[in-house]
Write an enzyme that holds these catalytic residues in place. Structure first.
Site, mmCIF file in Angstrom:
data_model
loop_
_atom_site.group_PDB
_atom_site.id
_atom_site.type_symbol
_atom_site.label_atom_id
_atom_site.label_comp_id
_atom_site.label_asym_id
_atom_site.label_seq_id
_atom_site.Cartn_x
_atom_site.Cartn_y
_atom_site.Cartn_z
ATOM 1 C CB VAL A 215 -0.979 -0.003 1.201
ATOM 2 C CG1 VAL A 215 -1.824 1.260 1.185
ATOM 3 C CG2 VAL A 215 -1.867 -1.231 1.167
ATOM 4 C CE LYS B 243 -7.318 -4.711 6.509
ATOM 5 N NZ LYS B 243 -7.091 -4.878 5.099
ATOM 6 C CD GLU C 182 -5.271 -7.879 5.620
ATOM 7 O OE1 GLU C 182 -4.712 -7.227 6.506
ATOM 8 O OE2 GLU C 182 -5.686 -7.351 4.580
ATOM 9 C CE LYS D 23 -11.175 -5.176 4.524
ATOM 10 N NZ LYS D 23 -10.908 -6.092 3.416
ATOM 11 N N GLY E 91 -5.436 -4.521 -3.195
ATOM 12 C CA GLY E 91 -4.403 -4.242 -4.193
ATOM 13 C C GLY E 91 -3.871 -2.823 -4.034
HETATM 14 N N1 HSE Z 1 -6.688 -8.630 2.556
HETATM 15 C C1 HSE Z 1 -7.669 -7.651 2.245
HETATM 16 C C2 HSE Z 1 -8.624 -8.231 1.221
HETATM 17 C C3 HSE Z 1 -7.011 -6.415 1.708
HETATM 18 O O1 HSE Z 1 -8.303 -9.254 0.607
HETATM 19 O O2 HSE Z 1 -9.698 -7.699 1.042
HETATM 20 C C4 HSE Z 1 -7.926 -5.226 1.648
HETATM 21 O O3 HSE Z 1 -8.414 -4.884 2.888
#
Ligand code: HSE
Length: 446
Positions: free
Chosen positions: A15, A103, A188, A203, A308
């Protein structure tokens, strides 16, 4: 031109590097939109990088960067809930606005972090924390501000959706697809967060707080991942006109709305059968989508890349641009220029209870394995009808191994505690050979 805005980027992984690239690629566009020069002054990285502009200070002391006079906005993209928390708290105490994609940190410690930010009159912006590039936080906090939200349902983990899509479309093994998702920068650092539903639960906790004006309550999210889903169930579901998606639901249940269950809020993340023609059933690959049902607007759907580098950097920089505009005014206190962190005034957050799993109401897909004896199906259906559970569809396949038959049953919505009792009785039938496989079914997400 007003003075430049100075950014620090803490973490140069997928990121962080995406943010650097975005700023380099779209520098002129950012300046034209904000009226300000946006420059990266410092980056926090453990090892020196020779692909970074030499005018940018590289420093491994992240706490020092968080307090630096050379920085207006701190972008935290290191992840994790320990060092990241210390850094963000330190930045806030030093009067910095913070942008984060974290998050896990916000779901677990957001109540404390947001309270500190309010006390120090700064803002912690977190568009990138939920659903990657989809501007769902802005939509829910601002565009839907006049609505009462009844429920939302979403595909909020890109890795999980990518895996489920590849398995269904190409019959690829779970592990192979997971490795590809890691290589593509979707997963992740600990991919069990993706496949066990924990990332989606983080989330969902954020989305639910914004939807209903409740404090963050990650610990009360019911969470099931995709590791137990077999190709067999994917195929039976398709045969019955359904698709299995990994979804997060936040649902307000009112005592007066005719539901069987208790009043309160359901927060749940689990594999779910939804009709094949439902919009969410057709959101594939790394795409995320959030369907929001609000009054008086009705249903709206937000869809895009959920993971991504580019998608997440887009969301990070959208927050930066908001803050740049605030920093351009004489009064940049967050109260006067920002919607509250969780969309509702902090003193107005509600204590509506979060329902326990046994109190939640969904339909079910059941797969029962039984010997092909006369009366077995009648026994199973009698147990369900005695429990007041309405059967919607039944599929019995011809006998396979050792004269056993798989019986697939779809039910209408039922409170989970009733379903638990019925399944316990079914598993005690002499002809039933295995544990009953159950997957929730939901008609909300049409
Ligand atoms: N690992 C997370 C996903 C990245 O695959 O959605 C974005 O939050």
């Amino acid at each position: 031109m007003s003075k430049s805005i100075k950014l620090a980027i803490l973490g140069l992984g997928t990121v962080g590097t995406g943010v650097v690239n975005l700023i380099n690629d779209n520098l002129a566009e950012l300046k034209r939109r904000s009226g300000r020069e946006i420059i990266i002054t410092e980056v926090g990285t453990r090892r020196q990088r020779d692909d970074i502009d030499p005018s940018i200070i590289q420093n491994d002391d992240l706490m020092a960067i968080a307090a630096s006079d050379n920085v207006d906005i701190v972008i935290e993209v290191i992840g994790g809930t320990t060092l990241a928390k210390d850094i963000i708290m330190h930045a806030i105490k030093n009067g910095k606005h913070v942008v984060t994609a974290n998050k896990a940190l916000l779901a677990e410690h957001g109540n404390e972090i947001f309270a500190l930010a309010e006390a120090h009159d700064v803002h912690v912006a977190y568009e990138a924390a939920v659903a990657g590039g989809i501007p769902i936080i802005k939509v829910m906090r601002e565009a839907l501000a006049a609505n009462k939200i009844d429920w939302l349902a979403g595909i909020i983990n890109g890795t999980g959706n990518f895996i489920m899509t590849e398995m269904r479309d190409k019959g690829r093994p779970f592990e192979d697809v997971l490795v590809e998702a890691q290589e593509l920068g979707y997963a992740e650092a600990d991919p069990t967060f993706d496949v066990e539903g924990i990332d989606a639960a983080h989330k969902l906790a954020l989305l639910a707080s914004i939807a209903f004006g409740i404090p963050l309550q990650f610990d009360k999210v019911y969470c099931e991942g995709i590791t137990g889903i077999t190709l067999q169930d994917v195929n039976y579901a398709e045969e019955l006109g359904y698709r299995i998606k990994h979804l997060g639901f936040a649902v307000r249940r009112n005592s007066e709305d005719g539901q069987q269950g208790s009043a309160g809020i359901e927060l749940r993340v689990h594999p779910t059968l939804i009709p094949q023609d439902a919009l969410l059933a057709n959101v594939n690959g790394v795409k995320n989508a959030v369907l929001v049902n609000s009054h008086p607007l009705g249903q709206t759907l937000y869809c895009g890349d959920g993971a991504g580098a580019g998608a997440t950097a887009s969301a990070v920089m959208a927050d930066v641009m908001d803050l740049v505009r605030v920093l351009g005014t004489n009064d940049h206190s967050q109260r006067s220029h920002h919607v509250p962190h969780l969309a509702f005034m902090p003193e107005q957050l509600s204590d509506t209870p979060i329902l326990r799993a046994e109190q939640m109401t969904t339909g079910y897909y059941l797969r029962v394995h039984a010997y092909d004896n006369p009366g077995v199906l009648a026994d199973i259906t009698r147990i369900l009808s005695d429990a007041g559970i309405n059967i919607d569809a039944i599929l019995q396949k011809p006998a396979h191994k050792l004269g056993q038959v798989p019986v697939i049953i779809l039910t209408l919505p039922v409170v989970e505690s009733q379903m638990n009792l019925a399944i316990a009785k079914i598993e005690k039938l002499a002809a039933v050979t295995d544990k009953v496989v159950r997957i929730r079914l939901d008609e909300l997400a049409q």
